[in-house]
Design a protein around this motif. Sequence first.
Motif, mmCIF file in Angstrom:
data_model
loop_
_atom_site.group_PDB
_atom_site.id
_atom_site.type_symbol
_atom_site.label_atom_id
_atom_site.label_comp_id
_atom_site.label_asym_id
_atom_site.label_seq_id
_atom_site.Cartn_x
_atom_site.Cartn_y
_atom_site.Cartn_z
ATOM 1 N N SER A 129 -12.381 1.334 -0.825
ATOM 2 C CA SER A 129 -11.953 2.660 -0.794
ATOM 3 C C SER A 129 -12.955 3.239 0.718
ATOM 4 C CB SER A 129 -12.276 3.557 -2.006
ATOM 5 O OG SER A 129 -11.937 4.695 -1.859
ATOM 6 N N GLU A 177 -3.692 -2.138 -5.751
ATOM 7 C CA GLU A 177 -3.906 -0.837 -5.482
ATOM 8 C C GLU A 177 -3.692 -0.122 -6.731
ATOM 9 O OE1 GLU A 177 -3.333 1.198 -1.367
ATOM 10 O OE2 GLU A 177 -1.563 1.801 -2.790
ATOM 11 N N GLY A 220 -5.451 4.986 -5.454
ATOM 12 C CA GLY A 220 -5.298 4.377 -4.184
ATOM 13 C C GLY A 220 -6.847 3.496 -3.652
ATOM 14 N N LYS A 237 0.155 -3.142 9.154
ATOM 15 C CA LYS A 237 0.735 -1.766 9.219
ATOM 16 C C LYS A 237 1.169 -1.644 10.684
ATOM 17 C CE LYS A 237 -0.032 2.894 7.713
ATOM 18 N NZ LYS A 237 0.659 3.732 8.782
ATOM 19 N N ASP A 238 2.722 -1.322 10.513
ATOM 20 C CA ASP A 238 3.150 -0.982 11.964
ATOM 21 C C ASP A 238 2.958 -2.171 12.818
ATOM 22 O OD1 ASP A 238 3.565 1.752 10.968
ATOM 23 O OD2 ASP A 238 1.896 2.613 11.778
ATOM 24 N N GLY A 242 0.759 -1.441 -0.015
ATOM 25 C CA GLY A 242 0.053 -0.005 0.071
ATOM 26 C C GLY A 242 0.806 1.159 0.040
ATOM 27 N N ARG A 243 0.289 2.418 -0.592
ATOM 28 C CA ARG A 243 1.246 3.536 -0.728
ATOM 29 C C ARG A 243 1.219 4.049 0.830
ATOM 30 N NH1 ARG A 243 -2.074 7.271 -4.668
ATOM 31 N NH2 ARG A 243 -1.957 5.275 -5.831
ATOM 32 N N ASP A 244 0.514 3.819 1.778
ATOM 33 C CA ASP A 244 0.726 4.397 2.919
ATOM 34 C C ASP A 244 1.908 3.420 3.896
ATOM 35 O OD1 ASP A 244 -0.612 1.761 3.431
ATOM 36 O OD2 ASP A 244 -2.197 2.883 4.572
ATOM 37 N N GLY A 245 2.386 2.506 3.360
ATOM 38 C CA GLY A 245 3.241 1.514 3.929
ATOM 39 C C GLY A 245 2.903 0.441 4.616
ATOM 40 N N SER A 246 1.616 0.174 4.369
ATOM 41 C CA SER A 246 0.926 -1.020 4.756
ATOM 42 C C SER A 246 1.204 -2.207 3.746
ATOM 43 C CB SER A 246 -0.532 -0.865 5.005
ATOM 44 O OG SER A 246 -1.284 -0.717 3.847
ATOM 45 N N ARG A 260 -4.893 -6.501 6.439
ATOM 46 C CA ARG A 260 -3.642 -5.466 6.313
ATOM 47 C C ARG A 260 -2.834 -5.369 7.517
ATOM 48 N NH1 ARG A 260 -5.694 0.624 6.401
ATOM 49 N NH2 ARG A 260 -5.757 0.299 8.418
#
Length: 208
Positions: free
Chosen positions: A81, A62, A66, A39-40, A21-25, A37
Amino acid sequence: FLTYTTREGLTSDNVRALCPGRDGSVWIATAGGGLNRLKDGRVTAWREADGLPSDHVSALLEDRNGTLWVGTNLGGAARFSRGRFVPLGPAQGLPHHDVRAFLEDRGGNVWIGTIGGGLTRVGPDGALRVFTTAKDGLPTERVIALAEGPRGEIWIGSSGGGVARYAEGRFRSFTTRDGLSSNRVIALRVDPDGTAWAGTSGGGLNRI
């Protein structure tokens, strides 16, 4: 190696596909556990109860806007989305419920490979066009891998029909009769010079 399993929060250890994912996920498709998902270091999951068409997720993409495209084996596809799934299955014009591959081309079209019914192209305006064997000359309607070449040509890997290339409105196929080691092509990659690499089930790796 750092391993993520159900002990770390995944809903299934049977992982079918990954998508950054573009948010780092990292989006994770599981068989039977829905969409995950990471993430962090934390896992969030979406399942049928959350609007996912099926818990058997098989393909992910993706797109440039987005939006996450989610393909399933039993319920077709969906666009995800802002926390909402919008279905794209047989009821919306997709030719089959078993989705195996996505590709976004340079024009913003999203191509969808299904294990029956043909190859689907979804335009930026949402309009669907389905390519079939009888109508368009698609060599096989069991599509399981997709890739784009440097001139915008679309490469198609199939279950039983080898490799096909779509360019200038026409399909050309490559099968065992042309030297391909197996007609079951499960992975595709195209180099910047137009060379296509085809990974097969049982026949090794081929270069075209």
